[in-house]
Design an enzyme around this catalytic site. Structure first.
Site: not given
Ligand SMILES: [Zn+2]
Length: 376
Positions: A29, A25, A27, A216, A316
């Site tokens: 960006d 997990h 990202h 979340e 994340d």
């Protein structure tokens, strides 16, 4: 009388960074290098809060920590702005892989939403191809440096938008060209996975796996919808499943856990081994775990892990949280006294929950087990 001196030797006396890791997990960006953002922004004429790499990195971390959702989301405006061209996507993807490898990651799934990268004329397919070329260039560069890493794309649809079906088809179209799974991301609260029911049905009909951000910013209803409507094989975060677990303490002594009762939903997730993609630092920053207490020590990940949930550890957004997977491991060692066996179990959980084909998954598990065994 002085206190007896506790054995001060650290539980982990080796380099966490060199442990083989699996990142599920993370990202695209949310993992750019500040210096790269500055260079790419200059090339496309985008104005940044700072053009000094150190100050810019700090700005990202401060904004993410500010407690203001507006400021947090603003950080992505800047990263997404410099990822609108083939060149920008290629470079960011390549460096992403190199940074993962530097952190000891041997297998990574990189998630991003192609629909956010069309502002300068790229098509969805061109965007996915640009990222794939960058990822492959990164894998090659890592190989030239004497290390190995494998990566795959998780093609993500934005949950507030309305392109789920299109993005699901895009993901399936690229299944043999780098796409390994599908996800929905963005504002969770108020945007249940059921909004994308048709897209998830399409994916299921094409036997294409999905992980879904759920549990979340929203609670059990969102998790339930991720499983039922999204047919999620994994949950992005999923941490608020702890709201479906009742813990009663004996004699008000909070250090002795008494009776633990799981609800139907949490039982399902635990008993079926649905992986939770836990991101400790991010969960603290975004308030995902605010309902359980104040600091990282209140994170339910330890309880979930001890109860036998399929917990995996992730970053994340490495830029916004200012962390690496090594840092997150270090945090767990410090906070919950995790030892080598725990880190191995969490890593194997992630390897087994990956969207790799079985043979490759088995090879990954073997590689990790061997590396840990060789630590002595
Ligand atoms: Zn996420």
């Amino acid at each position: 009388m002085t206190e007896p001196i506790v054995d001060a030797a650290p539980a982990i006396d080796f380099d966490l960074k060199n442990l083989p890791k699996v990142s599920l997990h993370d990202h695209l960006d949310g993992g750019l290098r500040p210096a790269t953002i500055i260079e790419l922004a200059e090339a496309v004429g985008h104005t940044l809060p700072s053009t000094d790499p150190v100050a810019l990195g700090e700005w990202f971390r401060e904004s993410a920590n500010s407690g203001s959702l507006v400021r947090y989301l603003e950080t992505f405006d800047h990263t997404v702005a410099v990822m609108q061209t083939h060149e920008g996507l290629f470079r960011v993807a390549k460096e992403f892989v190199e940074d993962l490898a530097d952190d000891g990651v041997v297998y990574g799934e990189v998630r991003w939403a192609p629909e956010q990268h069309l502002q300068k004329g790229l098509s969805l397919d061109e965007a996915v191809e640009a990222v794939q070329e960058g990822l492959e260039a990164g894998v090659e560069a890592v190989g030239e440096g004497g290390r190995e890493i494998q990566v795959g794309q998780l093609i993500t649809a934005m949950r507030h938008a309305d392109r789920g079906q299109e993005i699901a088809e895009l993901a399936v179209r690229h299944r043999n060209k780098g796409a390994v799974g599908f996800d929905i991301a963005g504002a969770e609260d108020g945007f249940l996975p059921s909004r994308f029911r048709d897209a998830f049905t399409y994916l299921a009909q094409h036997n294409f796996p999905a992980t879904v951000h759920a549990g979340e910013a929203a609670g059990l209803e969102s998790i339930q919808s991720a499983l039922v409507d999204g047919r999620a094989l994994r949950l992005g975060h999923g941490v608020r499943i702890a709201e479906d677990i009742m813990v009663e303490f004996e004699d008000d002594a909070e250090d002795t856990v008494g009776l633990v009762t799981l609800g139907d939903l949490s039982s399902w997730i635990r008993d079926r081994g649905i992986a939770l993609e836990i991101c400790p630092s991010s969960n603290l920053q975004t308030g995902a775990i605010a309902g359980f207490g104040e600091g990282i020590e209140s994170h339910p990940l330890d309880m979930l892990y001890q109860l036998g949930f399929n917990v995996t550890i992730n970053t994340d957004n490495r830029l916004m949280s200012g962390v690496t997977l090594t840092d997150e491991f270090d945090l767990l060692v410090e906070t919950f006294d995790y030892d080598l066996d725990d880190l191995l179990e969490l890593t194997l959980n992630a390897a087994e929950a990956s969207f790799l084909p079985l043979e490759e998954k088995e090879a990954l598990v073997e590689y990790i087990n061997d590396a840990y065994a060789n630590l002595g």
